[in-house]
Design an enzyme around this catalytic site. Structure first.
Site, PDB file in Angstrom:
ATOM      1  N   HIS A  76     -28.878   4.089  93.526  1.00  0.00           N
ATOM      2  CA  HIS A  76     -29.893   4.639  92.617  1.00  0.00           C
ATOM      3  C   HIS A  76     -29.387   5.921  91.937  1.00  0.00           C
ATOM      4  O   HIS A  76     -30.148   6.852  91.699  1.00  0.00           O
ATOM      5  CB  HIS A  76     -31.202   4.935  93.354  1.00  0.00           C
ATOM      6  N   ASN A 149     -39.613  -0.083  94.697  1.00  0.00           N
ATOM      7  CA  ASN A 149     -38.832  -0.752  93.656  1.00  0.00           C
ATOM      8  C   ASN A 149     -39.777  -1.497  92.714  1.00  0.00           C
ATOM      9  O   ASN A 149     -40.975  -1.589  92.984  1.00  0.00           O
ATOM     10  CB  ASN A 149     -37.869  -1.769  94.282  1.00  0.00           C
ATOM     11  N   TYR A 363     -32.689   8.478 104.539  1.00  0.00           N
ATOM     12  CA  TYR A 363     -32.980   9.323 103.367  1.00  0.00           C
ATOM     13  C   TYR A 363     -32.787  10.802 103.661  1.00  0.00           C
ATOM     14  O   TYR A 363     -32.212  11.544 102.867  1.00  0.00           O
ATOM     15  CB  TYR A 363     -34.394   9.040 102.835  1.00  0.00           C
TER      16      TYR A 363
HETATM   17 FE1  HDD Z   1     -33.225   3.084  99.357  1.00  0.00          FE
HETATM   18  C1  HDD Z   1     -32.388   5.709  97.397  1.00  0.00           C
HETATM   19  C2  HDD Z   1     -35.752   2.249  97.166  1.00  0.00           C
HETATM   20  C3  HDD Z   1     -33.865   0.225 101.155  1.00  0.00           C
HETATM   21  C4  HDD Z   1     -31.065   4.116 101.700  1.00  0.00           C
HETATM   22  N1  HDD Z   1     -33.910   3.823  97.616  1.00  0.00           N
HETATM   23  C5  HDD Z   1     -33.446   4.924  96.975  1.00  0.00           C
HETATM   24  C6  HDD Z   1     -34.204   5.166  95.776  1.00  0.00           C
HETATM   25  C7  HDD Z   1     -35.146   4.186  95.719  1.00  0.00           C
HETATM   26  C8  HDD Z   1     -34.967   3.347  96.880  1.00  0.00           C
HETATM   27  C9  HDD Z   1     -36.176   4.001  94.635  1.00  0.00           C
HETATM   28  C10 HDD Z   1     -33.954   6.279  94.789  1.00  0.00           C
HETATM   29  C11 HDD Z   1     -34.846   7.457  95.041  1.00  0.00           C
HETATM   30  C12 HDD Z   1     -34.625   8.499  93.966  1.00  0.00           C
HETATM   31  O1  HDD Z   1     -35.024   8.245  92.824  1.00  0.00           O
HETATM   32  O2  HDD Z   1     -34.046   9.531  94.284  1.00  0.00           O
HETATM   33  N2  HDD Z   1     -34.497   1.510  99.156  1.00  0.00           N
HETATM   34  C13 HDD Z   1     -35.520   1.413  98.256  1.00  0.00           C
HETATM   35  C14 HDD Z   1     -36.349   0.281  98.596  1.00  0.00           C
HETATM   36  C15 HDD Z   1     -35.812  -0.292  99.712  1.00  0.00           C
HETATM   37  C16 HDD Z   1     -34.654   0.496 100.069  1.00  0.00           C
HETATM   38  C17 HDD Z   1     -37.595  -0.136  97.838  1.00  0.00           C
HETATM   39  C18 HDD Z   1     -36.278  -1.470 100.487  1.00  0.00           C
HETATM   40  C19 HDD Z   1     -37.514  -1.796 100.626  1.00  0.00           C
HETATM   41  N3  HDD Z   1     -32.566   2.305 101.090  1.00  0.00           N
HETATM   42  C20 HDD Z   1     -32.967   1.133 101.679  1.00  0.00           C
HETATM   43  C21 HDD Z   1     -32.337   0.998 102.968  1.00  0.00           C
HETATM   44  C22 HDD Z   1     -31.552   2.107 103.136  1.00  0.00           C
HETATM   45  C23 HDD Z   1     -31.699   2.911 101.950  1.00  0.00           C
HETATM   46  C24 HDD Z   1     -32.548  -0.161 103.935  1.00  0.00           C
HETATM   47  C25 HDD Z   1     -30.670   2.526 104.287  1.00  0.00           C
HETATM   48  C26 HDD Z   1     -30.769   2.111 105.503  1.00  0.00           C
HETATM   49  N4  HDD Z   1     -31.882   4.596  99.481  1.00  0.00           N
HETATM   50  C27 HDD Z   1     -31.134   4.856 100.578  1.00  0.00           C
HETATM   51  C28 HDD Z   1     -30.352   6.147 100.463  1.00  0.00           C
HETATM   52  C29 HDD Z   1     -30.786   6.666  99.059  1.00  0.00           C
HETATM   53  C30 HDD Z   1     -31.730   5.587  98.580  1.00  0.00           C
HETATM   54  C31 HDD Z   1     -28.919   6.020 100.737  1.00  0.00           C
HETATM   55  C32 HDD Z   1     -29.687   7.011  98.080  1.00  0.00           C
HETATM   56  C33 HDD Z   1     -30.062   8.305  97.455  1.00  0.00           C
HETATM   57  C34 HDD Z   1     -31.213   8.757  98.184  1.00  0.00           C
HETATM   58  O3  HDD Z   1     -31.532   7.858  99.156  1.00  0.00           O
HETATM   59  O4  HDD Z   1     -31.830   9.775  97.989  1.00  0.00           O
HETATM   60  O5  HDD Z   1     -30.701   7.001 101.469  1.00  0.00           O
END
Ligand code: HDD
Length: 689
Positions: A76, A149, A363
């Protein structure tokens, strides 16, 4: 050129466009506050001599520049945010004690960031990809982050698979490409070995993954959460965002062209709409259900690869979000905003969904890496707007430093705002979910059906939408070099829909149909069609918030232009004038009309419908400009509504479209500007061959 920017060319100044500040508060300083006399010439020994190490102005400027970048989000990374508010309808206070839902009309500030998943920060806005829809509610009882999402299900069921999923989707590690695309071997290799992803794949290959505008997308919290009321009663809840302007997507060929014409298409659209006062709105909806429903539902409500059809549990609208303010500074707000799924408030709770449980860890962890300090909550965009008191201290860049001597608990010092104490009555309490069992690495049998909802989704689409899914799968798999991966994917499609599998196999030219993939559970093809899953079955039937591209030339009919632009204004729509010179054109009455785009800078893919208002001579001239011909031909190919004046016919003749013009091509006169828009609100003329 403005007076203040006259070229001075002073001796020894390097000849910059130099302007002296008029007031003391305009004087530039270093970050330490020292006034700067010249920030364009470094300090040297002699006129052409080497630089001097004592040049604190140069050193500080370069030092800070060298450290401007922070790590981009691991997923993202490309995103765009805006401020606004959430207004409660006050109709769920009996099932949740969450402060923001208690009163009708109660407003809570929000910051919302939309994103793509796979692309790097500088990637284009319109790859085929899931869109992030993350909302931070600054409630009176702390920040609640709903990190969702635009698709209601996910690829995987357990968070431990997330790094594999993301590694496979992003650039391949040896070659560093492709950028922002899932159309490559690694992604489809992983997917074809991960049957649980099949439902999500159907969504990702559908038009949901190429939204026309961030304003025209639904959003979903995905997981099942809990609502808890004052008495401690619990209900399960799934969150939905419904765009007031309705859903709308582009077609794939349009997406490819938009990425070239305007890689910032989505962020520009959001910025422009908010700046124009056309504030996008979404209603927040909830599907609320109890344990009894959860127990009898065909699928496990803790499985994030499944949804509950809206026809089975209707969505109740509980408030609306209005985005009414763009950011002041992209970095400070959009880039530094830190969403954490674990940010929750009293009245809402997690469930044991194994994907959500893993996210709650990930997160917080990622924000430390990205923002460099546990004090990221001190940044204005992340800080709660309600009072907060705790005994955490120090760390890099600490900006809220508690007063007094108390930094531990229990203590016997007088209680005040600097000496807070936990409160069992009003503080957040986790619901007392009974938990037991052996410690094991295991996937519940209740998560085993990977195809039934994928099939339900596919069957719920209109013919056009099904065709788009077939084409998307064909396109993506055509970029996969390894035949075995293509075949393996088709073997999964056989478990979803035989005709879909056959079409994709034929399109790919597979010599032999593979066997259907082995499945833990047979596909239930009896699940009811859910119209709510289709975009086209829920077409918004409005041109509000949409944009018309007017291809214009000198001598255009002013009466027709005015009729059309009046109708657009009344419909709450926008328009841009695309002209042979960016200065604009003169109408038949001699009025100057400002141009917004040059013909070769404003292709029709940027607009929801087009109107070609030219003089006969102008149309002939346009016929010699390849981009003007593309404008019309693309609009036609993308099934857009095309308004035209009879004088524009030479352009249709030149593009060989004259004989093909259908009911989606509408002649505009001064009398029928409104009629054209009335048709254009169907957004596309799908019947076009
Ligand atoms: Fe995630 C970012 C949505 C599963 C780990 N995720 C991130 C963002 C969104 C989502 C919208 C961007 C937030 C922003 O604008 O800063 N993610 C989802 C949805 C998921 C999902 C709807 C499933 C239902 N995510 C998911 C899993 C993991 C992560 C299973 C890890 C185990 N996601 C992350 C992260 C991020 C992230 C690595 C990357 C940047 C951040 O968090 O801030 O932690």
């Amino acid at each position: 050129m403005a007076e203040s920017f006259k070229y001075k060319g002073n001796k020894g100044s390097g000849g910059e466009l130099h302007q002296k500040p008029e007031a003391q508060d305009q004087v530039m300083t270093t970050a330490q506050g020292c006034p700067v006399s010249d920030d364009q010439n470094s300090l040297k020994a002699g006129e052409r001599g080497p630089g001097l190490i004592e040049d604190h102005v140069l050193r500080e400027k370069l030092f800070h520049f060298d450290h401007e970048r922070i790590p981009e989000r691991v997923v993202h990374a490309r995103g765009y945010g805006a401020h606004g508010y959430f207004e409660s309808y006050g109709n769920v206070s009996d099932i949740t004690s969450a402060d923001l839902f208690q009163k009708k009309g109660q407003k809570t500030p929000v910051f919302t960031r939309f994103s793509t998943v796979a692309g790097n920060k500088g990637s284009p806005d319109l790859p085929r990809d899931v869109r992030g829809f993350a909302v931070k509610f600054y409630t009176n009882e702390g920040n609640w982050d709903l990190v969702g999402n635009n698709i209601p299900v996910f690829f995987i069921q357990d968070a431990i698979k997330f790094p594999d999923l993301i590694h496979s989707a992003k650039q391949e590690p040896d070659r560093g490409f492709p950028q922002a695309q899932t159309a490559h071997d690694n992604f489809w290799d992983f997917i074809s070995l991960t049957p649980e992803s099949m439902h999500m794949v159907m969504w990702a290959m559908s038009d949901r993954a190429i939204p026309r505008s961030l304003r025209f997308m639904e959003g979903f919290g995905v997981h099942t959460f809990k609502f808890v009321n004052d008495k401690g009663d619990e209900k399960f809840v799934k969150f939905h965002w419904k765009p007031k302007l309705g859903m709308q997507s582009v077609v794939w060929n349009e997406a490819l062209k938009i990425n070239g014409a305007d890689p910032d298409f989505h962020r520009r659209d959001l910025w422009d709409a908010i700046q124009a006062g056309d504030y996008p709105e979404w209603e927040l909806g909830v599907q609320v259900f109890d344990r009894e429903f959860a127990d009898k539902f065909e699928f496990d409500v803790l499985d994030a690869t499944k949804l509950i059809p809206e026809e089975e549990v209707p969505v109740k609208l509980i408030g609306k979000m209005v985005l009414d303010r763009v950011v002041d500074n992209f970095f400070a707000e959009t880039e530094q905003v830190a969403f954490c799924t674990q940010n929750i408030v009293p009245g809402i709770d997690f469930t044991e969904d194994p994907l959500l449980q893993g996210r709650n860890f990930s997160y917080l962890d990622t924000q430390l890496k990205r923002l460099g300090s546990p004090n990221f909550t001190h940044l204005p965009i992340n800080a709660p707007k309600c009072p907060f008191r705790h005994l955490q201290q120090d760390g890099h860049m600490a900006m809220h430093n508690p007063k007094g001597r108390v930094n531990y608990e229990p203590n016997s010092w007088p209680r005040d705002e600097h000496n807070p104490r936990a409160c069992p009555d009003t503080g957040f309490k986790s619901t007392a979910e009974p938990v037991s069992g052996s410690k094991l690495r295991y996937r519940s049998e209740t998560f085993a059906d990977h195809y039934s909802q994928a099939a339900q989704f596919y069957r719920s689409q209109t013919d056009i939408e099904q065709m788009h899914i077939q084409n998307a799968l064909t396109f993506e798999l055509s970029k996969v070099e390894t035949l075995a991966i293509r075949e393996r994917m088709v073997s999964h499609l056989l478990n979803i829909d035989k005709e879909l599998a056959q079409t994709v196999a034929d399109n790919l030219g597979l010599q032999e149909m593979p066997e259907a993939a082995e499945a833990a559970m047979k596909t239930n093809t009896k699940l009811k069609i859910s119209d709510a899953l289709s975009i086209l079955k829920n077409a918004p039937n409005t041109f509000k918030g949409r944009k018309l591209g007017i291809l214009a030339t000198d001598g255009m009919d002013e009466g027709i232009l005015n009729a059309l632009t009046d109708a657009l204004k009344n419909a709450g729509a926008m328009y841009e004038v695309v002209a042979p010179t960016v200065n604009g054109v003169k109408t038949d009455k001699g009025t100057h009309v400002k141009g917004d785009q040059l013909v070769n800078g404003g292709p029709s893919v940027l607009y929801d419908a087009v109107a070609i208002i030219t003089s006969a001579e102008g149309a002939k001239k346009l016929s010699d400009i390849p981009e003007a011909k593309d404008f019309v031909m693309d609009a036609f190919a993308h099934k857009k509504y095309i308004g035209y004046t009879s004088s524009a016919m030479p352009l249709f003749e030149e593009t060989n479209l004259k004989g093909k013009m259908d009911k989606g091509c509408i002649e505009i006169t001064a009398a029928n500007g409104k009629d054209f828009l009335n048709e254009a609100k169907n957004l596309r003329f799908w019947k076009r061959k």
